[in-house]
Design a protein around this motif. Structure first.
Motif, short mmCIF file in Angstrom:
data_model
loop_
_atom_site.label_atom_id
_atom_site.label_comp_id
_atom_site.label_asym_id
_atom_site.label_seq_id
_atom_site.Cartn_x
_atom_site.Cartn_y
_atom_site.Cartn_z
N ILE A 17 0.86 -1.18 0.00
CA ILE A 17 0.00 0.00 0.00
C ILE A 17 0.90 1.23 0.00
O ILE A 17 1.92 1.25 0.70
N GLU A 56 -13.70 5.95 -1.91
CA GLU A 56 -13.02 4.73 -2.34
C GLU A 56 -13.52 4.30 -3.71
O GLU A 56 -14.72 4.30 -3.98
N GLY A 58 -12.42 1.06 -5.82
CA GLY A 58 -11.61 -0.12 -6.06
C GLY A 58 -10.32 -0.06 -5.26
O GLY A 58 -10.33 0.16 -4.06
N ARG A 59 -9.19 -0.23 -5.94
CA ARG A 59 -7.90 -0.22 -5.25
C ARG A 59 -7.44 1.18 -4.87
O ARG A 59 -6.50 1.35 -4.11
N PHE A 60 -8.10 2.20 -5.44
CA PHE A 60 -7.68 3.58 -5.20
C PHE A 60 -8.68 4.28 -4.27
O PHE A 60 -9.89 4.13 -4.42
N SER A 61 -8.15 5.07 -3.33
CA SER A 61 -8.99 5.89 -2.46
C SER A 61 -8.37 7.28 -2.40
O SER A 61 -7.15 7.43 -2.52
N LEU A 75 -3.14 3.94 -2.70
CA LEU A 75 -3.18 2.86 -3.68
C LEU A 75 -2.90 1.55 -2.96
O LEU A 75 -1.87 1.38 -2.31
N LYS A 76 -3.85 0.60 -3.06
CA LYS A 76 -3.70 -0.69 -2.38
C LYS A 76 -3.33 -1.75 -3.40
O LYS A 76 -3.56 -1.61 -4.60
N GLU A 77 -2.77 -2.86 -2.86
CA GLU A 77 -2.45 -4.02 -3.71
C GLU A 77 -1.72 -3.57 -4.98
O GLU A 77 -2.14 -3.87 -6.10
N GLN A 79 0.29 -2.85 -8.21
CA GLN A 79 0.67 -3.65 -9.37
C GLN A 79 1.73 -2.90 -10.14
O GLN A 79 1.85 -1.67 -10.04
N ASP A 82 0.92 0.20 -11.99
CA ASP A 82 0.66 1.44 -11.25
C ASP A 82 1.86 2.39 -11.27
O ASP A 82 1.76 3.53 -10.78
#
Lengths: 109, 113
Positions: A17, A56, A58-61, A75-77, A79, A82
């Motif tokens: 993250i 929020e 998806g993977r972005f908040s 940014l979570k998880e 990739q 990104d």
């Protein structure tokens, strides 16, 4: 004025993250944008915050505190795709949008 | 929909020459803008328009002119090119005013020698 400050570069590991901070000093503030820009390409819209709090997608908040003149993009998880520059931008008075210089994020394996 | 289109993609000019960068959108957006992007400087607003017939200056308007005779088109004119105008130019549009997300064209890479 609408000075916008964000870190120049960040590095994070795939799957982790990362939080990219943005501070702004603005009068007539109407809201805050985050855009993503891959090298050699045009910016693309990620989020827009006008009220305090966390949004929020998806993977972005994205978070906004109007009283503190502060926002962050989470940014979570992570990739590899990104890896890009993340641009903070303020919608201000007289219909003008002011961009920060961007944070270049490198995601490493 | 083609979105926002820009022509040309690349251009080399000599100092003192003039040219027009073209920008068009087919989304019936009211708000259009021109930015330049230089390393370490971020995107800087040159000119913007809130509708046909209405334009205004942004942060770095000197050396550039714009007009908005139709909703679709928003050309940027360089009056007398200077090496300091070497940059990547992006045109963008949004539904209405500045508090809506902007859609960017692919950019024009301009070199002035």
């Amino acid at each position: 004025g609408q000075n916008i400050d964000q870190p120049t570069e960040m590095t994070a590991t795939e799957g982790a993250i990362v939080q990219i901070n943005c501070t702004y000093q603005t009068s007539g503030f109407n809201g805050l944008f985050w855009y993503q820009q891959h090298a050699g390409e045009a910016p693309t819209f990620l989020s827009y915050n006008v009220l305090d709090g966390l949004e929020e997608k998806g993977r972005f908040s994205s978070f906004l505190s109007r009283s503190k003149g502060y926002s962050y993009l989470l940014l979570k998880e992570l990739q590899m795709k990104d890896s890009a520059s993340y641009l903070c931008a303020s919608a201000g008075g007289y219909q003008k949008v002011t961009f920060g210089t961007g944070t270049k994020l490198q995601v490493i394996p | 929909n083609a979105g926002v289109t820009q022509t040309p993609k690349f251009q080399v000019l000599k100092t003192g020459q003039s040219m027009t960068l073209q920008c068009a959108q087919d989304m019936n957006h009211e708000y259009m803008s021109w930015y330049r992007q230089d390393p370490g400087m971020g995107l800087r607003l040159i000119h913007y328009s809130v509708g046909a017939g209405i334009t205004d200056q942004g942060e770095v308007p000197n050396g550039y002119n714009v007009s908005r005779s139709t909703t679709e088109d928003f050309p940027l004119r360089l009056l007398s090119a200077a090496p300091s105008q070497t940059s990547v130019y992006f045109c963008a549009s949004s539904y209405r005013e500045s508090s809506y997300e902007q859609y960017f064209g692919p950019g024009t890479r301009l070199t002035v020698t």
